[in-house]
Design a protein around this motif. Structure first.
Motif, PDB file in Angstrom:
ATOM      1  N   GLN A 192     -27.402  14.490 -79.779  1.00  0.00           N
ATOM      2  CA  GLN A 192     -27.032  14.654 -81.102  1.00  0.00           C
ATOM      3  C   GLN A 192     -25.375  14.207 -81.449  1.00  0.00           C
ATOM      4  N   VAL A 193     -24.958  13.783 -82.292  1.00  0.00           N
ATOM      5  CA  VAL A 193     -23.704  13.603 -82.459  1.00  0.00           C
ATOM      6  C   VAL A 193     -23.256  14.012 -84.062  1.00  0.00           C
ATOM      7  N   GLN A 194     -22.400  14.789 -84.217  1.00  0.00           N
ATOM      8  CA  GLN A 194     -21.789  15.180 -85.246  1.00  0.00           C
ATOM      9  C   GLN A 194     -20.473  14.718 -85.706  1.00  0.00           C
ATOM     10  N   LEU A 195     -20.442  14.006 -86.903  1.00  0.00           N
ATOM     11  CA  LEU A 195     -19.208  13.386 -87.002  1.00  0.00           C
ATOM     12  C   LEU A 195     -18.658  14.063 -88.463  1.00  0.00           C
ATOM     13  N   VAL A 196     -17.048  14.389 -88.613  1.00  0.00           N
ATOM     14  CA  VAL A 196     -16.567  14.735 -89.563  1.00  0.00           C
ATOM     15  C   VAL A 196     -15.442  13.928 -90.136  1.00  0.00           C
ATOM     16  N   GLU A 197     -15.400  13.588 -91.188  1.00  0.00           N
ATOM     17  CA  GLU A 197     -14.379  12.551 -91.945  1.00  0.00           C
ATOM     18  C   GLU A 197     -13.290  13.463 -92.458  1.00  0.00           C
ATOM     19  N   SER A 198     -12.231  12.863 -92.485  1.00  0.00           N
ATOM     20  CA  SER A 198     -10.999  13.298 -93.189  1.00  0.00           C
ATOM     21  C   SER A 198     -10.156  12.284 -93.902  1.00  0.00           C
ATOM     22  N   GLY A 199      -9.392  12.513 -94.802  1.00  0.00           N
ATOM     23  CA  GLY A 199      -8.818  11.425 -95.527  1.00  0.00           C
ATOM     24  C   GLY A 199      -9.484  10.926 -96.749  1.00  0.00           C
ATOM     25  N   GLY A 200      -8.914   9.859 -97.422  1.00  0.00           N
ATOM     26  CA  GLY A 200      -9.522   9.385 -98.471  1.00  0.00           C
ATOM     27  C   GLY A 200      -8.706   9.742 -99.780  1.00  0.00           C
ATOM     28  N   GLY A 201      -9.138   9.630-100.972  1.00  0.00           N
ATOM     29  CA  GLY A 201      -8.635  10.140-101.993  1.00  0.00           C
ATOM     30  C   GLY A 201      -8.358   8.996-103.346  1.00  0.00           C
ATOM     31  N   LEU A 202      -7.141   9.358-103.981  1.00  0.00           N
ATOM     32  CA  LEU A 202      -7.023   8.369-105.183  1.00  0.00           C
ATOM     33  C   LEU A 202      -5.784   7.583-104.786  1.00  0.00           C
ATOM     34  N   VAL A 203      -5.589   6.502-104.755  1.00  0.00           N
ATOM     35  CA  VAL A 203      -4.542   5.490-104.623  1.00  0.00           C
ATOM     36  C   VAL A 203      -4.354   4.538-105.611  1.00  0.00           C
ATOM     37  N   GLN A 204      -3.144   4.078-105.999  1.00  0.00           N
ATOM     38  CA  GLN A 204      -2.910   2.892-106.807  1.00  0.00           C
ATOM     39  C   GLN A 204      -3.109   1.622-105.649  1.00  0.00           C
ATOM     40  N   ALA A 205      -3.429   0.139-106.609  1.00  0.00           N
ATOM     41  CA  ALA A 205      -3.527  -0.776-105.759  1.00  0.00           C
ATOM     42  C   ALA A 205      -2.153  -1.205-105.212  1.00  0.00           C
ATOM     43  N   GLY A 206      -2.484  -1.551-103.763  1.00  0.00           N
ATOM     44  CA  GLY A 206      -1.175  -1.701-103.089  1.00  0.00           C
ATOM     45  C   GLY A 206      -0.857  -0.859-102.235  1.00  0.00           C
TER      46      GLY A 206
END
Length: 117
Positions: free
Chosen positions: A1-15
């Protein structure tokens, strides 16, 4: 078994830029490749970037739509994979999923990236 935890992401303007990170735990030695997929509303999940390790060298593959803008990196010592996303476009808006491949696919829960125009 492998567990994966993501972080980051969100709202950003184009560019703008965002960085996603994914930490893997569990049976790490069995991982052949790690990467990122994304799924936009009413669209199928698609590969964004994958990285495989060949000894001391990492090999990266990118979707044509992100080449030159996104960079995937992998830290084998820390069991992490990151995705640096630059020059973001509204069409990059999606839920991004971390993926690890052994004899089967493992997935994180996903992190939302929203790019406003």
């Amino acid at each position: 078994q492998v567990q994966l935890v993501e972080s980051g992401g969100g709202l950003v303007q184009a560019g703008g830029s965002l960085r996603l990170s994914c930490a893997a735990s569990g049976i790490i030695f069995s991982i052949n490749a790690m990467g990122w997929y994304r799924q936009a509303p009413v669209k199928q999940r698609e590969m964004v970037a994958l990285i495989t390790s060949g000894g001391t060298t990492n090999y990266a593959n990118y979707a044509n739509s992100v080449k030159g803008r996104f960079t995937i990196s992998r830290d084998n010592a820390k069991n992490t994979v990151s995705l640096q996303m630059n020059s973001l476009k509204p069409e990059d808006t999606a839920v991004y999923y971390c993926n690890a491949q052994t004899t089967m696919d493992y997935w994180g829960k996903g992190t939302l990236v929203t790019v406003s125009s």
